[in-house]
Motif scaffolding. Structure first.
Motif, PDB file in Angstrom:
ATOM      1  N   LEU A 150      13.712   2.954  -3.522  1.00 18.70           N
ATOM      2  CA  LEU A 150      12.638   4.948  -3.123  1.00 18.70           C
ATOM      3  C   LEU A 150      13.158   4.624  -1.749  1.00 18.70           C
ATOM      4  CD1 LEU A 150       9.136   2.796  -4.758  1.00 18.70           C
ATOM      5  CD2 LEU A 150      11.167   4.603  -5.733  1.00 18.70           C
ATOM      6  N   ASN A 151      13.337   5.812  -1.626  1.00 16.84           N
ATOM      7  CA  ASN A 151      13.860   6.192  -0.447  1.00 16.84           C
ATOM      8  C   ASN A 151      13.177   6.620   0.376  1.00 16.84           C
ATOM      9  OD1 ASN A 151      17.045   6.535  -1.196  1.00 16.84           O
ATOM     10  ND2 ASN A 151      15.616   8.169  -2.190  1.00 16.84           N
ATOM     11  N   THR A 152      12.765   5.232   1.622  1.00 16.91           N
ATOM     12  CA  THR A 152      12.042   5.367   2.712  1.00 16.91           C
ATOM     13  C   THR A 152      12.531   5.634   3.798  1.00 16.91           C
ATOM     14  OG1 THR A 152      12.121   3.426   3.689  1.00 16.91           O
ATOM     15  CG2 THR A 152      10.785   3.531   1.909  1.00 16.91           C
ATOM     16  N   ASP A 153      11.935   6.237   5.177  1.00 22.11           N
ATOM     17  CA  ASP A 153      12.786   6.024   6.192  1.00 22.11           C
ATOM     18  C   ASP A 153      13.576   5.550   6.776  1.00 22.11           C
ATOM     19  OD1 ASP A 153       9.615   5.008   7.923  1.00 22.11           O
ATOM     20  OD2 ASP A 153       9.259   6.745   8.602  1.00 22.11           O
ATOM     21  N   PHE A 154      12.963   3.843   6.223  1.00 22.16           N
ATOM     22  CA  PHE A 154      13.985   2.763   7.096  1.00 22.16           C
ATOM     23  C   PHE A 154      14.592   2.275   5.828  1.00 22.16           C
ATOM     24  CE2 PHE A 154       9.446   1.336   5.233  1.00 22.16           C
ATOM     25  CZ  PHE A 154       9.995   0.588   4.510  1.00 22.16           C
ATOM     26  N   GLY A 155      15.242   3.347   4.799  1.00 17.55           N
ATOM     27  CA  GLY A 155      16.055   2.497   4.166  1.00 17.55           C
ATOM     28  C   GLY A 155      15.849   2.306   2.556  1.00 17.55           C
ATOM     29  N   LYS A 156      15.925   1.645   1.918  1.00 13.95           N
ATOM     30  CA  LYS A 156      15.646   1.478   0.448  1.00 13.95           C
ATOM     31  C   LYS A 156      14.967   0.439   0.167  1.00 13.95           C
ATOM     32  CE  LYS A 156      19.662   4.722  -1.219  1.00 13.95           C
ATOM     33  NZ  LYS A 156      20.860   4.742  -2.344  1.00 13.95           N
ATOM     34  N   LEU A 157      14.199   0.792  -0.590  1.00 10.26           N
ATOM     35  CA  LEU A 157      12.545  -0.195  -0.897  1.00 10.26           C
ATOM     36  C   LEU A 157      12.807  -0.601  -2.741  1.00 10.26           C
ATOM     37  CD1 LEU A 157       9.264  -1.408   0.184  1.00 10.26           C
ATOM     38  CD2 LEU A 157       9.608   0.341  -1.254  1.00 10.26           C
ATOM     39  N   GLY A 158      13.324  -1.514  -2.484  1.00  9.24           N
ATOM     40  CA  GLY A 158      12.408  -1.698  -4.412  1.00  9.24           C
ATOM     41  C   GLY A 158      11.717  -2.741  -4.156  1.00  9.24           C
ATOM     42  N   ILE A 159      10.898  -2.842  -5.806  1.00  7.19           N
ATOM     43  CA  ILE A 159       9.542  -2.935  -6.264  1.00  7.19           C
ATOM     44  C   ILE A 159       9.552  -4.371  -7.448  1.00  7.19           C
ATOM     45  CG2 ILE A 159       7.567  -2.605  -7.051  1.00  7.19           C
ATOM     46  CD1 ILE A 159       7.434  -0.236  -4.966  1.00  7.19           C
ATOM     47  N   GLN A 160       9.317  -5.523  -7.340  1.00  5.59           N
ATOM     48  CA  GLN A 160       9.632  -6.109  -8.657  1.00  5.59           C
ATOM     49  C   GLN A 160       8.125  -6.438  -8.741  1.00  5.59           C
ATOM     50  OE1 GLN A 160      12.801  -6.726 -11.014  1.00  5.59           O
ATOM     51  NE2 GLN A 160      12.248  -5.159 -10.750  1.00  5.59           N
ATOM     52  N   ILE A 161       7.208  -7.415  -9.874  1.00  5.51           N
ATOM     53  CA  ILE A 161       5.629  -7.244 -10.211  1.00  5.51           C
ATOM     54  C   ILE A 161       6.214  -8.543 -11.116  1.00  5.51           C
ATOM     55  CG2 ILE A 161       3.948  -6.736 -11.379  1.00  5.51           C
ATOM     56  CD1 ILE A 161       4.248  -3.816 -10.642  1.00  5.51           C
ATOM     57  N   CYS A 162       5.579  -9.357 -10.606  1.00  6.66           N
ATOM     58  CA  CYS A 162       4.759 -10.489 -10.944  1.00  6.66           C
ATOM     59  C   CYS A 162       5.726 -10.850 -12.130  1.00  6.66           C
ATOM     60  CB  CYS A 162       3.676 -10.816 -11.286  1.00  6.66           C
ATOM     61  SG  CYS A 162       2.307 -12.335 -12.230  1.00  6.66           S
ATOM     62  N   TYR A 163       5.627 -10.860 -13.476  1.00  2.70           N
ATOM     63  CA  TYR A 163       6.279 -11.780 -14.564  1.00  2.70           C
ATOM     64  C   TYR A 163       8.427 -11.357 -14.521  1.00  2.70           C
ATOM     65  CZ  TYR A 163       6.724 -14.287 -19.534  1.00  2.70           C
ATOM     66  OH  TYR A 163       7.148 -15.236 -20.043  1.00  2.70           O
ATOM     67  N   ASP A 164       8.284 -10.500 -13.706  1.00  3.33           N
ATOM     68  CA  ASP A 164      10.314 -10.026 -13.363  1.00  3.33           C
ATOM     69  C   ASP A 164      10.255 -11.405 -12.674  1.00  3.33           C
ATOM     70  OD1 ASP A 164       9.727  -6.795 -14.636  1.00  3.33           O
ATOM     71  OD2 ASP A 164       8.777  -6.211 -12.713  1.00  3.33           O
ATOM     72  N   ALA A 165      10.041 -12.068 -11.769  1.00  4.87           N
ATOM     73  CA  ALA A 165      10.344 -12.879 -11.443  1.00  4.87           C
ATOM     74  C   ALA A 165      11.561 -13.666 -12.061  1.00  4.87           C
ATOM     75  CB  ALA A 165       9.638 -14.038 -10.309  1.00  4.87           C
ATOM     76  N   ASN A 166      10.565 -13.762 -13.363  1.00  5.16           N
ATOM     77  CA  ASN A 166      11.702 -14.898 -14.337  1.00  5.16           C
ATOM     78  C   ASN A 166      12.957 -14.425 -14.647  1.00  5.16           C
ATOM     79  OD1 ASN A 166      10.199 -17.162 -14.005  1.00  5.16           O
ATOM     80  ND2 ASN A 166       8.732 -16.308 -15.276  1.00  5.16           N
ATOM     81  N   TRP A 167      13.667 -12.654 -14.362  1.00  5.67           N
ATOM     82  CA  TRP A 167      14.243 -12.254 -14.556  1.00  5.67           C
ATOM     83  C   TRP A 167      15.520 -12.111 -13.678  1.00  5.67           C
ATOM     84  CZ3 TRP A 167      10.250 -13.289 -18.185  1.00  5.67           C
ATOM     85  CH2 TRP A 167      10.562 -12.683 -19.654  1.00  5.67           C
ATOM     86  N   PHE A 168      16.733 -11.427 -14.090  1.00  7.41           N
ATOM     87  CA  PHE A 168      17.862 -11.236 -13.191  1.00  7.41           C
ATOM     88  C   PHE A 168      18.408  -9.728 -12.802  1.00  7.41           C
ATOM     89  CE2 PHE A 168      16.925 -15.720 -13.009  1.00  7.41           C
ATOM     90  CZ  PHE A 168      17.376 -15.245 -11.996  1.00  7.41           C
ATOM     91  N   ASP A 169      17.838  -9.451 -14.252  1.00  5.99           N
ATOM     92  CA  ASP A 169      18.739  -7.778 -14.611  1.00  5.99           C
ATOM     93  C   ASP A 169      18.355  -6.596 -13.722  1.00  5.99           C
ATOM     94  OD1 ASP A 169      16.591  -7.881 -15.668  1.00  5.99           O
ATOM     95  OD2 ASP A 169      17.099  -7.761 -17.600  1.00  5.99           O
ATOM     96  N   CYS A 170      17.245  -6.454 -13.256  1.00 11.76           N
ATOM     97  CA  CYS A 170      16.389  -5.298 -12.372  1.00 11.76           C
ATOM     98  C   CYS A 170      16.401  -6.125 -11.272  1.00 11.76           C
ATOM     99  CB  CYS A 170      15.130  -5.341 -12.398  1.00 11.76           C
ATOM    100  SG  CYS A 170      14.309  -5.216 -14.028  1.00 11.76           S
ATOM    101  N   TRP A 171      16.653  -7.267 -10.884  1.00 16.03           N
ATOM    102  CA  TRP A 171      16.538  -7.191  -9.333  1.00 16.03           C
ATOM    103  C   TRP A 171      18.348  -7.062  -8.877  1.00 16.03           C
ATOM    104  CZ3 TRP A 171      13.292 -10.056  -6.448  1.00 16.03           C
ATOM    105  CH2 TRP A 171      11.824 -10.118  -6.819  1.00 16.03           C
TER     106      TRP A 171
END
Lengths: 314, 361
Positions: A150-171
């Motif tokens: 996601l674009n912000t005025d300071f750079g690109k921001l990503g979001i991952q939520i909770c159980y996502d932490a156990n995978w690596f593909d989205c990160w």
């Protein structure tokens, strides 16, 4: 408009994160939302650029039982909770990562909305790796495996939520898009796991969970965490910072220090063979130094070696 | 029924006298008169002592010979911990040694022990332990940065070839040849092991292959320590990682947490580790803990880690459960209480996610 007397480097931002601990259980959604708004007040004095809230903060560990369709909010037009957060974002001129259940095209998601400084919804992330009970009992739909940066005025921001932490593909997908900061609204803290995601992706991580709020450096080092005396964190981080491999580039650090002095901050991570370079000068970009001294990024260094390895591998 | 207080080394002393795993298996099959007998032996051999040396105070070395002597001296000291397996440092005979020789002179055969391997083999035989012996080897006209596995009888039983040598080692094809991306795993009398060497730490693929092929311990001879990178690999794959590096030697648990590390004063480390151990998620694991403890008491060891994360849900991050009883397999306990391992749970969740995923949203 930020404080005119405040001296900040161009890529320095103030990030804040709210801990949910101490706010549960409560009886009603309204109570919870008010509690969160109260806690957010604590960080306003620092004029944050970004505030991250915990996963499904308005309903997690709230006794009042409601159907998903009754509280899911639109991802384009602010609903009741989103409107409150949009108001806060506009008043504080900051971004807010607002994790709530949303509805979109007839499906329900565990999401995090990005609200911009004008108080508008400016992006959405749908949790990719739902816990099976969220799918089978709550009727939620898992999001794509290629989440947006996601674009912000300071750079690109990503979001991952909770159980996502156990995978690596989205990160990894976020990394490939140049994400430098990842917000992590969650119920569980995933403390060590997040530290690994930070260095693997060389991104700052801001977590806001049911058991703590943390800000992690691009090396995975913990910059700050909440605790029993303050259930929030707020810290200035500098996005003009890069991680490189130590060898053979350590040989060039003396020359860089001699030329740039206090304009560049160099940290050596001996066990991991890493070096971080951080610009402390508004006119100086780390990338320019790397190019000047012909130093590849960490990933470029690995790719360069990989090409040679593959060429000679039988 | 053999005595409960039989020591592991008493048992292994018998099994290691000129016999390998095949014979061990045959012993179990032929001699066992009861299920309990078989299980006691099985679980005993799943508890082992590992030791690892580092290279502190040994460099720069004057000559290869002095380095080997120094290393053997440290190995003898570490042998006091009665290891079942001992790990040495990457290219320990030549790294940071002033005397320089071409690969053609130092590379040793992978089947017939050369000058260095012979001395390490003698140590292995004398102490009835396996040794991870990292040296440059030659095989079919190629040179490899290798780790040989030497068994308790002093015999070379396998060779791992560093998958990711740095480009200067490869030297435009004149030096080290990279090993296959899918590295071999090796069977020992206590379980399945694999190796990774130094720069390999920066790639993830081969570590995953080792897990998928059954590795329970990954040995990491290296020049650089690896730091948190090794903790990640251990957590990611829930196997033990044992490092032996230029700066330190470490033993890392299947949870990714350090068990022990070498000291500046000693230069080696050792620990007992239990391969009869599982890493399980907090949910649903935590609900069964009271019942498991009530039923199995001291026969199991359960540890709840609050701060490591990994499982679904909140609060405690994960749980490890291990069997301390030769008659009890962890997998049987997990099955009895319908507890998946962390790996099983995430795979199962992934199947559900993919079935319902909206690829566009």
């Amino acid at each position: 408009m930020k404080n005119e007397y405040e001296v900040r480097l161009p890529r320095e931002i103030v990030v804040a994160s709210i801990d949910l601990r101490g706010l549960w259980p409560v009886d009603t959604v309204e109570e919870r939302v008010n509690d969160i708004l109260d806690r957010m007040q604590e960080v306003y004095i620092f004029k944050p650029d970004l505030i991250c809230l915990p996963e499904t903060f308005q309903t997690s560990w709230v006794r009042e039982e409601r159907k998903v369709e009754d509280y899911a909010e639109d991802v384009h037009v602010p609903g009741p909770v989103t409107s409150l957060l949009c108001r806060e974002a506009k008043a504080q001129q900051c971004y807010i990562v607002c994790p709530i259940i949303t509805k979109d095209d007839g499906k329900f998601y565990n999401s995090a909305l990005l609200i911009n400084r004008e108080g508008q919804i400016d992006g959405v992330y749908h949790k990719s790796h739902l816990v099976p009970s969220e799918i089978q009992e709550m009727g939620l739909t898992p999001g794509t495996l290629t989440p947006p940066a996601l674009n912000t005025d300071f750079g690109k921001l990503g979001i991952q939520i909770c159980y996502d932490a156990n995978w690596f593909d989205c990160w990894d997908h976020l990394k490939q898009q140049g994400t430098e900061l990842i917000c992590f609204p969650s119920q569980a803290p995933f403390i060590n796991v997040l530290k690994h995601h930070a260095w693997i992706n060389q991104a700052y991580i801001v977590s806001s969970t049911g058991e703590g709020a943390r800000i992690l450096d691009i090396t995975g080092d913990e910059i700050v965490k909440s605790g029993q005396f303050e259930r929030w964190v707020c810290e200035t981080i500098n996005l003009e910072k890069r991680l490189i491999h130590v060898w053979p580039y350590i040989r060039k650090m003396k020359a860089i220090r001699n030329k740039y002095g206090e304009k560049i901050k160099i940290n050596i991570y001996h066990p991991e063979n890493w070096i971080t370079l951080e610009s402390r000068d508004p006119e100086l970009k780390v990338q320019e130094i790397l190019e000047e001294y012909e130093i590849p990024s960490y990933d470029e260094h690995l790719r360069k070696n990989e090409l040679v390895q593959d060429k000679y591998r039988p | 029924m053999i005595k409960k207080d039989i020591t592991r080394r008493d048992f292994l002393g018998k099994s290691a006298t000129g016999i390998g795993i095949g014979v061990l298996g045959a012993l179990n099959a032929q001699s066992c008169t009861s299920l309990e007998y078989s299980r006691e032996r099985e679980v005993l051999r799943r508890n082992l002592r590992v030791a690892s040396v580092d290279l502190q105070h040994m460099y720069p070395g004057i000559s290869i010979e002095s380095r080997i002597k120094n290393m053997l001296d440290r190995m003898e000291k570490a042998a006091g911990s009665q290891p079942d397996i001992l790990c040495l440092t990457e290219t320990f005979d030549t790294s940071y040694v002033n005397e320089s020789k071409p690969y053609s002179e130092i590379a040793e055969d992978e089947y017939e022990p050369g000058p260095v391997t012979t001395r390490i083999s003698n140590f292995a035989k004398a102490h009835s332990c396996y040794v991870i012996c990292p040296i440059v080897t030659k095989n079919q006209g190629r040179y490899y940065n290798s780790a040989l596995l030497i068994d308790r009888a002093g015999k070379i039983t396998g060779a791992y070839h560093k998958v990711h040598p740095v480009d200067s080692e490869i030297s435009d094809g004149q030096g080290i040849t990279p090993g296959p991306i899918r590295p071999p795993v090796f069977e020992t009398d206590f379980g399945t092991i694999g190796m990774q060497i130094c720069f390999d730490a920066n790639w993830f693929e081969s570590w995953a292959h080792l897990k998928n092929d059954g590795a329970e311990i990954v040995f990491f001879p290296s020049q650089f320590p690896g730091g948190r990178i090794l903790n990640f690999h251990a957590w990611r794959h829930n196997y033990y990682v044992v490092s032996s590096t230029g700066e330190d030697a470490r033993i890392i648990d299947i949870s990714g947490i350090d068990i022990d590390s070498s000291s500046f004063q000693l230069g080696y480390t050792w620990a007992s580790i239990n391969l009869e151990k599982a890493y399980i998620p907090t949910f649903p694991g935590k609900y069964s803990i009271p019942d498991i403890l009530t039923k199995y008491k001291d026969r199991v060891k359960i540890k709840v880690y609050r701060d490591t994360g990994g499982g679904a849900g909140t609060g405690a991050g994960h749980i490890t459960i291990e069997s301390l009883d030769p008659d009890l397999y962890v997998k049987d306990v997990l099955k009895e209480y319908e507890i998946p391992t962390f790996r099983e749970q995430t795979l199962e969740a992934e199947q559900v996610q993919n079935r319902y995923r909206n690829p566009e949203a």
